[in-house]
Motif scaffolding. Sequence first.
Motif, PDB file in Angstrom:
ATOM      1  N   GLU A  11      -0.875 -41.123 -24.851  1.00  0.00           N
ATOM      2  CA  GLU A  11      -1.482 -42.022 -23.878  1.00  0.00           C
ATOM      3  C   GLU A  11      -0.673 -42.069 -22.584  1.00  0.00           C
ATOM      4  O   GLU A  11      -1.176 -42.519 -21.559  1.00  0.00           O
ATOM      5  CB  GLU A  11      -1.577 -43.439 -24.456  1.00  0.00           C
ATOM      6  N   LYS A 136      -7.250 -53.128 -22.070  1.00  0.00           N
ATOM      7  CA  LYS A 136      -7.158 -51.713 -22.428  1.00  0.00           C
ATOM      8  C   LYS A 136      -8.435 -51.204 -23.072  1.00  0.00           C
ATOM      9  O   LYS A 136      -8.875 -50.076 -22.805  1.00  0.00           O
ATOM     10  CB  LYS A 136      -5.970 -51.502 -23.380  1.00  0.00           C
ATOM     11  N   SER A 181      -3.007 -42.276 -17.784  1.00  0.00           N
ATOM     12  CA  SER A 181      -3.809 -43.493 -17.767  1.00  0.00           C
ATOM     13  C   SER A 181      -3.876 -44.111 -16.377  1.00  0.00           C
ATOM     14  O   SER A 181      -4.852 -44.775 -16.041  1.00  0.00           O
ATOM     15  CB  SER A 181      -3.246 -44.507 -18.765  1.00  0.00           C
ATOM     16  N   ARG A 213     -10.341 -40.663 -21.111  1.00  0.00           N
ATOM     17  CA  ARG A 213     -10.849 -41.539 -20.060  1.00  0.00           C
ATOM     18  C   ARG A 213     -11.469 -40.727 -18.931  1.00  0.00           C
ATOM     19  O   ARG A 213     -11.190 -39.539 -18.776  1.00  0.00           O
ATOM     20  CB  ARG A 213      -9.730 -42.434 -19.524  1.00  0.00           C
TER      21      ARG A 213
END
Length: 302
Positions: A11, A136, A181, A213
Amino acid sequence: SNTKGLLNSNEYFEESVYSKNTQNYKMVFHNNFVFNPSRLNVGSIAINDTFDNGCVSSAYTVFEIINKKISPEYLFHLIKSSEFSNNLKLTAGGTSRRSIDLEDLGKFTIPVPSDNLQKKIKHYHLAIKLLEKINKNYVPHIALEKEKEKKKLSDLFTIDQGKIQSSKVKSGKYKFVSTASEMTSCDTYAFDGEAIIIPFISMAGHGKASISRIYYVNEKFNAANMLMVLRPKNNDFITKFYYYFFSQEKDGYFTNLMNGTSNVNFNPKEDAPNIEIPFPPKDLQKKIVDEIDGEQKIIKSN
């Protein structure tokens, strides 16, 4: 991470950074503490209240509380406090880079608050964790009736590829989008205006197709060369609507295009143009975007 605590390395980093052989890594169990000896005095410490267990590099220090009068949440916030940080800097001889080992930390005398106060601190800590989890995991939900009208992706968007390798980026005044991120900055830009940016290479490794994402930008920016850049061809639709829609439906439209054994990916120029997507009326697109923007304002205010 100083700000995010313990998190899965996939992540945080664009590529796998941990060693293939984790035999010498240190196990981290629930409510264990982990800190970076060379950066403890700037708050690089975390408590494992997120994962059942995990492991970290042997460069980090792991410890647990054995005194039942001290709650993990209280000790965590005490060590993260500015006052404790200043004392750590004094212990480190006034320098910012000298390592502080477990023996140094163990010499500190700390106050033991009442059970009631420690419970309040725990509740405070859990509230923060809950709000972070909401922030999140929040994903906008778009419920569309079966739209009769559909368009090909290439009818609505110009399909490009990011122009720069992440390793060659220099900090600057323009937005830089990678698979991380959070967006960073760069000193050059290749695109200007609204765009939806989608990874076309899986970061999960081991032959697994995955897109973590999708990104939306409305300014001058650059993008890593492992990202597909979609720019609107006209004003007949609302770009941000499709950003929200693709974020919700990314697996059905894009992850499913990925193939390969180790380097799992799809070809933006060949695989993406003919994807058929719903094309609801523009006023409905605007209504949905306004509703989701309103939800996100509430989320951000948390």
